[in-house]
Each structure stands twice: as C-alpha cells, then as structure tokens.
Design a protein around this motif. Sequence first.
Motif, PDB file in Angstrom:
ATOM      1  N   UNK A   1     -10.347 116.448  70.042  1.00 55.22           N
ATOM      2  CA  UNK A   1      -9.854 115.570  70.126  1.00 55.22           C
ATOM      3  C   UNK A   1     -11.697 114.510  69.796  1.00 55.22           C
ATOM      4  N   UNK A   2     -12.518 115.184  69.648  1.00 56.54           N
ATOM      5  CA  UNK A   2     -13.744 113.926  69.384  1.00 56.54           C
ATOM      6  C   UNK A   2     -13.211 114.004  67.308  1.00 56.54           C
ATOM      7  N   UNK A   3     -13.279 114.358  67.106  1.00 58.49           N
ATOM      8  CA  UNK A   3     -13.226 114.241  65.459  1.00 58.49           C
ATOM      9  C   UNK A   3     -11.442 113.258  65.333  1.00 58.49           C
ATOM     10  N   UNK A   4     -10.523 113.780  65.847  1.00 59.14           N
ATOM     11  CA  UNK A   4      -9.525 112.424  65.389  1.00 59.14           C
ATOM     12  C   UNK A   4      -9.422 111.736  66.695  1.00 59.14           C
ATOM     13  N   UNK A   5     -10.621 111.429  67.564  1.00 59.44           N
ATOM     14  CA  UNK A   5     -10.866 110.006  68.425  1.00 59.44           C
ATOM     15  C   UNK A   5     -11.919 109.029  67.195  1.00 59.44           C
ATOM     16  N   UNK A   6     -12.513 109.657  66.237  1.00 54.35           N
ATOM     17  CA  UNK A   6     -13.767 108.886  65.587  1.00 54.35           C
ATOM     18  C   UNK A   6     -12.973 108.950  64.983  1.00 54.35           C
ATOM     19  N   UNK A   7     -12.350 109.335  63.957  1.00 57.07           N
ATOM     20  CA  UNK A   7     -10.776 108.753  62.697  1.00 57.07           C
ATOM     21  C   UNK A   7      -9.824 107.810  63.079  1.00 57.07           C
ATOM     22  N   UNK A   8      -9.312 107.929  64.120  1.00 54.69           N
ATOM     23  CA  UNK A   8      -8.130 106.703  65.270  1.00 54.69           C
ATOM     24  C   UNK A   8      -8.791 105.752  64.770  1.00 54.69           C
ATOM     25  N   UNK A   9     -10.206 105.931  65.412  1.00 56.97           N
ATOM     26  CA  UNK A   9     -11.121 104.394  65.433  1.00 56.97           C
ATOM     27  C   UNK A   9     -11.853 103.883  64.012  1.00 56.97           C
ATOM     28  N   UNK A  10     -11.688 104.382  63.509  1.00 56.13           N
ATOM     29  CA  UNK A  10     -12.339 103.846  62.188  1.00 56.13           C
ATOM     30  C   UNK A  10     -11.413 103.311  61.189  1.00 56.13           C
ATOM     31  N   UNK A  11     -10.197 103.763  61.188  1.00 56.51           N
ATOM     32  CA  UNK A  11      -8.036 103.014  61.194  1.00 56.51           C
ATOM     33  C   UNK A  11      -7.793 102.532  62.258  1.00 56.51           C
ATOM     34  N   UNK A  12      -8.480 101.979  63.034  1.00 58.92           N
ATOM     35  CA  UNK A  12      -8.268 100.324  63.878  1.00 58.92           C
ATOM     36  C   UNK A  12      -7.108 101.320  64.485  1.00 58.92           C
ATOM     37  N   UNK A  13      -7.422 102.141  65.438  1.00 55.49           N
ATOM     38  CA  UNK A  13      -6.282 103.136  66.171  1.00 55.49           C
ATOM     39  C   UNK A  13      -7.380 103.353  67.534  1.00 55.49           C
ATOM     40  N   UNK A  14      -6.660 103.807  68.609  1.00 59.96           N
ATOM     41  CA  UNK A  14      -7.232 104.048  70.082  1.00 59.96           C
ATOM     42  C   UNK A  14      -7.813 105.244  70.412  1.00 59.96           C
ATOM     43  N   UNK A  15      -7.469 105.919  69.909  1.00 62.84           N
ATOM     44  CA  UNK A  15      -7.492 107.628  70.279  1.00 62.84           C
ATOM     45  C   UNK A  15      -6.465 108.617  69.255  1.00 62.84           C
ATOM     46  N   UNK A  16      -6.641 109.721  69.410  1.00 68.11           N
ATOM     47  CA  UNK A  16      -6.290 110.814  69.080  1.00 68.11           C
ATOM     48  C   UNK A  16      -4.654 110.953  69.531  1.00 68.11           C
ATOM     49  N   UNK A  17      -4.829 110.115  70.599  1.00 68.85           N
ATOM     50  CA  UNK A  17      -3.313 109.824  71.102  1.00 68.85           C
ATOM     51  C   UNK A  17      -1.820 109.116  70.384  1.00 68.85           C
ATOM     52  N   UNK A  18      -3.084 107.967  70.178  1.00 68.33           N
ATOM     53  CA  UNK A  18      -1.719 106.890  68.900  1.00 68.33           C
ATOM     54  C   UNK A  18      -1.771 107.268  67.888  1.00 68.33           C
ATOM     55  N   UNK A  19      -3.232 108.272  66.921  1.00 74.46           N
ATOM     56  CA  UNK A  19      -3.212 108.702  65.988  1.00 74.46           C
ATOM     57  C   UNK A  19      -2.138 109.231  65.545  1.00 74.46           C
ATOM     58  N   UNK A  20      -1.587 110.504  66.991  1.00 76.81           N
ATOM     59  CA  UNK A  20      -0.635 112.101  66.843  1.00 76.81           C
ATOM     60  C   UNK A  20       0.714 110.892  66.918  1.00 76.81           C
ATOM     61  N   UNK A  21       0.985 109.792  67.668  1.00 76.53           N
ATOM     62  CA  UNK A  21       1.932 109.312  67.507  1.00 76.53           C
ATOM     63  C   UNK A  21       2.738 108.678  66.082  1.00 76.53           C
ATOM     64  N   UNK A  22       1.616 107.846  66.224  1.00 75.20           N
ATOM     65  CA  UNK A  22       1.252 107.166  64.828  1.00 75.20           C
ATOM     66  C   UNK A  22       2.037 108.384  63.440  1.00 75.20           C
TER      67      UNK A  22
END
Length: 511
Positions: free
Chosen positions: A380-401
């Motif tokens: 969750x930490x890794x993907x929250x940071x990645x999501x933020x850098x890609x302009x997304x909200x959090x890991x949940x939005x990253x997964x749904x994308x």
Amino acid sequence: MELIYKIEFNSTNFYFKDIIDEIIKASAVNAVSKMYRGFILLVCNDTEEKIKEFFEALEQKLPLSIFLSKAEVLDSFDYEKNKELEDKHIKVNLSLLTNEQIKKILELNSIDFSNDINKIKEGGVSRFETHNGLKDFFLPSRALREDFEAKGYEVKLLITDINKISDLLEISQKDLQLLCSIERPLVKLKFKLLYNKNKEYSDTRFIYAKIPDDKETILFAHALKNSGLNYLLYVNDDVYQNGLKVTYNDKQNIVIYGDKTLFPKYDYKLNRKVNSSADYFEEYGCVYKAVLCQLNKKDVPTVGVYFSYKSDESSIRVNIPDIGQKEIIYIPNVLNSVDNCLEDIKSIDENTDRLVENYVKKFPQFFEKEFLDKNSDGFASILNILAYILGMKDYKEFEDTALLYRAKSGLQIDMNVLKIDGKNYLDYRKIIQSSMSYKMADVEDSMIAYSFYESLCDFIAEHVNTISKEIGAKDLILCGNMFANSILLSKIDKNLKNINIILPKEYPLDY
C-alpha cells in the motif's frame, strides 16, 4: 431406492445443512443429510417418485451460497474413510434470508419510512438502525461521498431493485449469483461507461455493492424501490464493519475479507470456537501459517506468496518440514514520503537524477496536492506513492485503473531483488522509476497500472519456479488481499503450469 448425493460446500458451518434439513422435513422424504469437511452428503432411501419430488423442492427452495460448488450422484460412499463433522451448535452471524422468508417479512411488517425517504430525496443523509448496526444512506453525491471518505468510511452501493442493476452496472451471471447468495456479500462491480462521470458514486468506475442483508434493510429497500429509488450509497457507522467481500476466478469463489456470516464458527482443527478472522490468523501467528494448517500442507515442502496491501509482512516464503517457515524475498516497508522516494530514485544511477527533475517539471500539478495516506505499510505504501506520482489518489484508484486496461499484455515494469543486510527485498525504487519513464513517454495510466500487476506476476512466477525446484515443492499457496486482483490471478494461473496453485476456500484471504 437408495440415492447418494454429494454437494460440495467449502465451509464447516452448519447453516446450509440446516436449510436442507428443513426441506427434507417439509418434503416428508426418507432422507438424511450429513456434514463433512468440504461437502454435504444426502442419503435418500424412498420411492423414486418421492425422491424426485424432494429434488424438485431442493432445486426450487435451496438458496445460493458463496461456498457451494458442484454436486453429483455417487455410486457408493466410504463412511469409514470420511469422518462426519459433529454439530457444535455455533450460531453464525447470518440472517437466513431465503425467498420464502423475505416474502414473509414483507407480508407481516408495515413500517412508514416516508420521513427517511423524503430526507434522502432532498439530498440529505438518513441514519437508519438495522440488525447489523447503524448505517447512513444517501443519494449518489460526490460531495457527501468525499466527506464520508475523508472521515475514514468506505462508501458502498445498496441495490434496492435487483432487476434494475444492469441499467447502471456491468454485471455477469456469476456476479449476480454472488450478490444473491444467502451470505449477501459485497461484490466489486463496474459502472457502465455513461454513469459516474461526475464521480458521484465513486472515484473510479468500480464500487462494492450488495443487496439487503437483514430484515430492517429489506423493508427499507422495498419502500425505497416503491418510491423510485433503485440505488443508494451507504456507510456503516462502524468503519470496521464493512461486511463480507468476495470475488472469484474460474475455479472457485474467494473470500477476500470480513467476519460477518463467517464467524463465530467452530474450527475442527483447532478444536475450539473461533470468533473472528483475527482470532483465527493470530492463533497461528500469520495468515500463511494458518492457510498451511487449513490445507494440510504443514508436513510437505510448500512455497507461499503472502501479498497484502495493508500488512507489513508481505513476502515470498517457504515451508519446509522439520525446519519451518522462512522468508525468501521481503516486500519493503518504505517511508510514506514522496520526497524520500524521489531521493531514493535519484540514487540509482547518474540518469535518474535527470529523470526526476524532468518529471516534476512536466507534471507539476501532481505534486501540488496533499499526499493522503501516511500510515500505510508494504505494498500500500509503495503503490500510494506511485499513484500520487502518476496523479492518482491512492492504491485503490491505481488498482481500479489497471482493471480498465483492455489489451492482453502490457509493458515491462522493472522488478528487481535488492540485497540489504543479507536479506532479499523487492526494489521498490525501480518499480516507480520505470513507471515514471513510461509516463514521461505519454503511456496511458491504465497501461502503466496494468503492467505493474503483469510484471509482478512475472516476478512471482520466476522466483516460485526457482524456489520450488530447490525445495521440491509441488504446491503454491496464495494468500493476502492482493490476490483478489483478477489480473494477478489470471496471469499467475497462466504462467505457473508446473505447480499446484491453492487459494483458501473456507477462510478469508487476509485480515
């Protein structure tokens, strides 16, 4: 005539057997049901006509269940080899809402919900007390939804008219069966393209949905449907009581998370009552050990992958008889800091400093918002940071994308092992660096997100193949809530053909 009928049922709870016993009694057929681990046995000894009538009643009245799979007629059954389970009379947290019971609830009760419905129609929130606790109901509204989410609540969808569901959501026959099962779980569904454009339902095109699961909500939903409200958003008053979440692959239904309808239960291996998933997992010390014991794999070499969004214990690990469990590759618990992550990426080589500088210049808007979840661990930490850098909200939005990507293959996201203090870690820096490089090249977000899960699957397959050969393992256990992701499940099944892939059937994937 005698007929032996086996119904596969992946739970040791007796509530489904009790329903069958009621149908046997009502049918006045000479039959008994017996509960075993993994199945229920029906033994009928009556005339052909009576048995036929009984099975017709069974077909009409037996509800769906998330634990049901196939059924078959047996030529014979070895009673000595199979040990019948003793009913310990543990009352499960479950309302047995068969069609007949729902009909009775609606016929025998009359409650005026007009004040609640008018409040909702006027754009307000109706706080409603049910058997399963307090819930807040409201019409789809981005402002109300975001306000609840900012307070830590998960916003879900209540379907009041199941016949209208396909107007709003893309739904398969399997989704519908899970929604309508007696356990009334939450199922992740996808909005049709024209809906949720203003994000009034969800930040993404996905939402967890369910149909009414207790007497009060059935009555309320019936009144809502009659007033023209086929869907409502809701939150549980207790943020920890979000219900049972399920998914599936082509082999089985999968319980992701939750205690409701599963617990309390009697565990025949522990020989005691288990009150919650936390109680069960903590008895063994971790999820992987619990699944090993559940599946009788403790005494054989076994590879395990425990990948969890929330846990700080995600890893690829092994179990070796007489030695025990050992972690082979760890998932790092990184600092929840974008600045620290960018500094880590700069340290990779002489080119990455320039990559970070150019990336921030190209996408300054991504770094202007607040970084939200500062208390997460592991993936969750890794993907929250990645999501933020890609302009997304959090890991949940990253997964749904990632789930929106339609092609069959993506790009290669770097997944390397980094040795620190003698331990092997997944190098999170390379994951984010390669994703940033693709974003700089204007690769669409869904492709980048999909490629992460596809590359993670390749990473798992590569190391599981190597480890399984070294220790002589024939089984791979998958656990942790990341394996609710359909991309991971389908790709792993395709990439690992020489090992038996096992997911837990009776307990959740994770806490």
